[in-house]
Write an enzyme that holds these catalytic residues in place. Structure first.
Site, PDB file in Angstrom:
ATOM      1  N   HIS A  51       0.851  -1.190   0.000  1.00 30.35           N
ATOM      2  CA  HIS A  51       0.000   0.000   0.000  1.00 30.35           C
ATOM      3  C   HIS A  51       0.889   1.243   0.000  1.00 30.35           C
ATOM      4  CE1 HIS A  51      -2.789   2.751   2.615  1.00 30.35           C
ATOM      5  NE2 HIS A  51      -2.685   3.180   1.362  1.00 30.35           N
ATOM      6  N   ASN A 101      -4.132  16.362   2.208  1.00 36.98           N
ATOM      7  CA  ASN A 101      -3.976  16.454   0.753  1.00 36.98           C
ATOM      8  C   ASN A 101      -3.095  17.626   0.355  1.00 36.98           C
ATOM      9  OD1 ASN A 101      -5.453  14.199  -0.089  1.00 36.98           O
ATOM     10  ND2 ASN A 101      -7.399  15.291   0.056  1.00 36.98           N
ATOM     11  N   LYS A 161      -0.483  18.606   1.803  1.00 39.10           N
ATOM     12  CA  LYS A 161       0.922  18.286   2.019  1.00 39.10           C
ATOM     13  C   LYS A 161       1.584  17.698   0.767  1.00 39.10           C
ATOM     14  CE  LYS A 161       1.751  19.359   6.374  1.00 39.10           C
ATOM     15  NZ  LYS A 161       2.893  20.217   6.791  1.00 39.10           N
ATOM     16  N   GLU A 213     -10.334   3.098   7.660  1.00 38.84           N
ATOM     17  CA  GLU A 213      -9.354   4.047   8.190  1.00 38.84           C
ATOM     18  C   GLU A 213     -10.044   5.049   9.099  1.00 38.84           C
ATOM     19  OE1 GLU A 213      -5.770   6.966   6.530  1.00 38.84           O
ATOM     20  OE2 GLU A 213      -7.454   6.460   5.212  1.00 38.84           O
ATOM     21  N   HIS A 245      -5.601  -0.386   5.323  1.00 39.46           N
ATOM     22  CA  HIS A 245      -5.920   0.143   6.661  1.00 39.46           C
ATOM     23  C   HIS A 245      -6.738  -0.881   7.449  1.00 39.46           C
ATOM     24  CE1 HIS A 245      -4.011   3.939   5.869  1.00 39.46           C
ATOM     25  NE2 HIS A 245      -4.775   4.165   4.815  1.00 39.46           N
ATOM     26  N   ASP A 272       2.200   3.641   2.970  1.00 37.44           N
ATOM     27  CA  ASP A 272       1.179   4.606   2.568  1.00 37.44           C
ATOM     28  C   ASP A 272       1.803   5.772   1.806  1.00 37.44           C
ATOM     29  OD1 ASP A 272      -1.199   5.860   2.197  1.00 37.44           O
ATOM     30  OD2 ASP A 272      -1.703   6.120   4.298  1.00 37.44           O
ATOM     31  N   ASP A 273       2.430   6.708   2.508  1.00 42.16           N
ATOM     32  CA  ASP A 273       2.994   7.912   1.891  1.00 42.16           C
ATOM     33  C   ASP A 273       4.343   8.251   2.521  1.00 42.16           C
ATOM     34  OD1 ASP A 273       0.670   8.887   0.146  1.00 42.16           O
ATOM     35  OD2 ASP A 273      -0.291   8.682   2.097  1.00 42.16           O
TER      36      ASP A 273
END
Length: 821
Positions: free
Chosen positions: A341, A411, A413, A617, A636, A691-692
């Site tokens: 993910h 978002n 960021k 989530e 999640h 994730d990010d």
């Protein structure tokens, strides 16, 4: 010489004569027994003579060395020691001598009571403990008539779970029936039982008959597939249809002829469960998991699973560690870990991104990067930025307290310096440079995984298709397949990455652009029509047809906490209001069209796609009910902590959960309260993902950072994190041959068959997991079938036998026995 306290010494030769005589009288006995008078009580001890040293198998240094042990008698005796006695009895050094009475033999403890006689029937174990090679591990139940290998019996301690008389109640029977009904619903949708299983065969035969397949979106929002043929072949097509689908064709109403004397069979060849039936089933599942009896039963079962794992670790952690340490040639760093993910736009670390932008500003400052003719230098100057601003802090991409429970700030960021222009230049496919900077940055990230820097890893990155325009798929395909220049030239493809396509739930934006003229079906057509065209007519759509070979699944993303309408049976063609449709409603139409596409691609021998959306989530916990019905795995899933019935269902069916504790910590759930360790210990199919990384991680190796933080925070062992890594490979949608490389050739049979030399997960752990999962599934099945009470009685009887056998073993080995036993 031996003597008892206060008694005369006993010559060793007398002892040998006595034992030799008893051995000749009973050829079947494994042990030698003789009476000893002690305080007017008749006691029986098992005495064994070893002329050779057992540990070294060398002749004993002292002929008078005799081993006298209180060990099991009869068939429970150690066969090696018995063999020693037999060998000594027949040797020239120990001739047979007539027996002599032995008044005293050994020293006895001061507190001892006679060993009670117990008639426990336990089959003999014919084991040669001295063999150098062990039996291979038993990964599955042996065939009838074949006993379990000794290694399996001794590999780790099993703790019997005893079910008391009150275990089977009417409430529990009701709960188990609910569980079986819920699992049937999952099998109906995700398992494909609600879809005509002959669809792929039908489509394949139609193509063999030179039929031209076509498609169109039906009024129900799901693609329909038709067959067109010449009038001469119309009857043979009908015959095939009748054979495969048992459809009664009635002539004119099912076919229409045009001026060119062609016929088109307008019967949908790939029928999917309707939205009406789905909504009914979804609401039924919500009722089931909300039932009191269901929640109580599932809570108890989950608590027992937690306790069982704690018992297993307490009893077997040393054995597990030793088993893992013996897996030579591999370790955690050399076993595969898949980041299941991860979003491509935030796949690089903040440091890598800043260095990349600094390099481009220094070496390509005069390159035109916007449609209005602005160069990169001019874009930075207009924003009031220079090279001194190129720091991680100034970029302002790392998550902080401002994003907690704020998806809108999160978002934001993604945009360096909160500049939409810079985001478009560096992190978008559709721009003046056709996504060149984005491709070069992506290939830097992929190269790190390919080089296996630090550890072995792979990714399943997400690319976005919004459904705003039908040309999005063509642009994305050209971007992936373009031969890009730079330090890592070539296509944006990698042996260590497979692509997933994420579909943001942005209906409100799509609707606002159409000023009320657009429907939800228009969005669906933009998403799926190019895929069906590329599948049916690959020569006309070569780029999309080729890139689909490198895509393995679909994701659905956005803020689950945003307001949504109730789940209804509305058709997409009629949905024109600005409010967001229900999450479960949107997921159905994504799943249904993916399912039709998969059936069509199977008929043509092409790869298929899984459905792995974001769920659980935040927002409504019942989103997880929809994903339970429709999906292979989810991203999640931490809201399962709030719904024990769904949690137990996810456990029974091993629905994958790709959890991101560091992402959750900044957005919705602080790491101290993250349910990951609880879900893992209970046996749910969980793994760790990033994730990010751009927003949440500090190091260049985000996945290793995620594992490191989880191990320290959740007190995980090396076996634990190796199991989590193995789960990531199992959850992934890499090809079968690739999985065999990292899991073993027989992994498809179950986790017991995963090669521990490849996964670094000892068989002890795998067997624990598989046994408990199988027991839970069987328990629910038997109780729901009304067999719970009879099974319980048999389990109680067998438990009693096992308990008596264990006590007997303890008594046979103990010199001091508690009076209460």
């Amino acid at each position: 010489m031996f003597s008892e306290e206060g008694g005369p010494p006993v010559p060793i030769d007398d002892l040998i004569r006595h034992i030799s005589h008893q051995s000749e009288e009973s050829e079947d006995n494994d042990t030698i027994e003789f009476p000893i008078q002690k305080q007017h009580k008749q006691l029986t001890l098992d005495v064994k003579v070893a002329a050779n040293d057992i540990t070294t198998n060398q002749p004993a240094k002292n002929r008078d060395s005799v081993s006298i042990q209180n060990i099991p008698s009869g068939k429970h005796a150690d066969p090696i020691l018995c063999q020693e006695i037999q060998t000594n009895r027949s040797s020239e050094k120990l001739p047979t001598i007539l027996p002599q009475p032995l008044p005293h033999v050994v020293s006895m403890p001061t507190v001892l009571r006679p060993r009670p006689e117990r008639q426990i029937s336990i089959p003999p174990r014919e084991i040669d403990y001295r063999r150098k090679q062990q039996d291979p591990p038993c990964r599955g139940r042996p065939d009838d008539g074949i006993s379990w290998p000794d290694r399996d019996a001794l590999s780790f301690s099993r703790s019997l779970m005893f079910y008391g008389t009150g275990t089977i109640t009417e409430e529990n029977e009701r709960a188990c029936k609910f569980i079986q009904e819920a699992r049937h619903l999952r099998n109906k949708y995700f398992g494909g039982c609600g879809i005509d299983q002959n669809t792929s065969e039908l489509l394949h035969k139609l193509q063999q008959d030179d039929s031209n397949l076509s498609f169109s979106f039906g009024e129900n929002g799901v693609v329909e597939v038709y067959a067109s043929c010449n009038a001469d072949d119309h009857s043979s097509i009908r015959e095939n249809l009748c054979k495969i689908t048992s459809i009664e064709w009635s002539g004119g109403s099912d076919a229409s002829c045009n001026a060119d004397d062609h016929s088109s069979i307008r019967e949908n060849l790939c029928k999917i469960t309707s939205i009406d039936e789905y909504v009914h089933d979804y609401k039924r599942l919500v009722e089931i998991v909300s039932d009191g009896a269901m929640r109580s039963f599932c809570f108890k079962r989950l608590q027992i699973l937690s306790s069982s794992f704690k018992t297993h670790i307490t009893a077997n952690n040393i054995v597990e560690n030793e088993a893992q340490n013996s897996l030579l040639g591999t370790d955690f760093y050399r076993t595969m870990k898949v980041d299941n993910h991860i979003h491509l736009a935030a796949a690089s670390s903040a440091k890598t991104f800043v260095d990349f932008v600094r390099n481009k500003l220094k070496n390509e400052g005069d390159v035109v990067v916007l449609e209005n003719g602005l160069t990169l230098n001019e874009v930075f100057c207009n924003a009031g930025l220079d090279t001194d601003h190129l720091t991680i802090d100034a970029f302002n991409v790392l998550a902080d307290y401002s994003v907690y429970q704020r998806f809108d700030n999160f978002n934001g960021k993604y945009s360096p310096f909160r500049s939409a222009q810079l985001r478009k230049i560096f992190l978008k496919v559709d721009n003046h440079l056709h996504g060149r900077y984005f491709a070069e940055l992506t290939k830097i990230v992929l190269a790190r995984h390919e080089a296996s820097k630090g550890h072995v890893s792979a990714t399943e990155m997400r690319l976005s298709i919004y459904g705003m325009e039908r040309t999005e798929w063509q642009r994305l395909a050209c971007w992936i397949l373009h031969d890009w220049p730079g330090d890592y030239p070539g296509k944006v493809l990698s042996t260590h990455n497979r692509w997933l396509v994420q579909v943001p739930r942005l209906w409100r934006i799509f609707c606002s652009k159409g000023e009320g003229t657009r429907s939800f079906q228009d969005m669906l057509e933009n998403l799926f029509s190019p895929l069906f065209e590329a599948t049916l007519y690959p020569d006309d759509n070569p780029e999309i047809a080729e890139v689909l070979k490198h895509i393995v699944g679909f994701d659905s993303v956005d803020d689950e906490g945003s307001a949504e309408s109730p789940c209804s049976c509305s058709r997409p063609s009629t949905w024109r209001e600005e409010s967001n449709p229900a999450y479960a409603w949107q997921l159905y139409y994504l799943w249904a069209n993916i399912e039709v596409l998969n059936r069509l691609r199977i008929s043509k021998g092409l790869n298929t796609f899984s459905f792995r959306p974001h769920a659980g989530e935040t927002g409504d916990v019942m989103h997880l009910a929809a994903t339970y019905m429709l999906c292979k795995s989810i991203n999640h899933g931490i809201k399962l902590h709030d719904q024990v019935a769904l949690q137990y269902l996810y456990y029974l069916d091993q629905v994958g959960l790709s959890i991101c504790p560091l992402s959750n910590n900044f957005l919705f759930r602080k790491i101290a309260s993250n349910p990951f360790p609880k879900l893992f210990k209970r046996g749910l199919n969980v793994t760790l993902s990033t994730d990010d990384p751009l927003l949440f991680h500090m190091s260049d190796d985000a996945l290793l950072e995620e594992y490191s933080v989880a191990r320290a925070t959740f007190d995980l062992s090396m076996t634990d994190i190796s199991e989590i890594a193995r789960n990531s490979v199992l959850q992934s949608d890499f090809e079968m041959d690739w999985k065999k490389k990292w899991l073993g050739d027989d992994f498809i049979k179950g986790i017991n068959y995963c090669d521990e030399l490849k996964t670094h997960v000892p068989l002890i752990r795998s067997k624990y997991r598989s046994e408990h999962l199988a027991m839970e599934q069987m328990l629910v099945s038997l109780i729901s079938a009304g067999k719970g009470k009879s099974v319980l009685r048999e389990m109680m009887r067998q438990f009693s036998i096992a308990r008596e056998a264990q006590i007997d073993i303890l008594l046979n080995h103990s010199l001091e026995v508690p009076q209460d036993l």
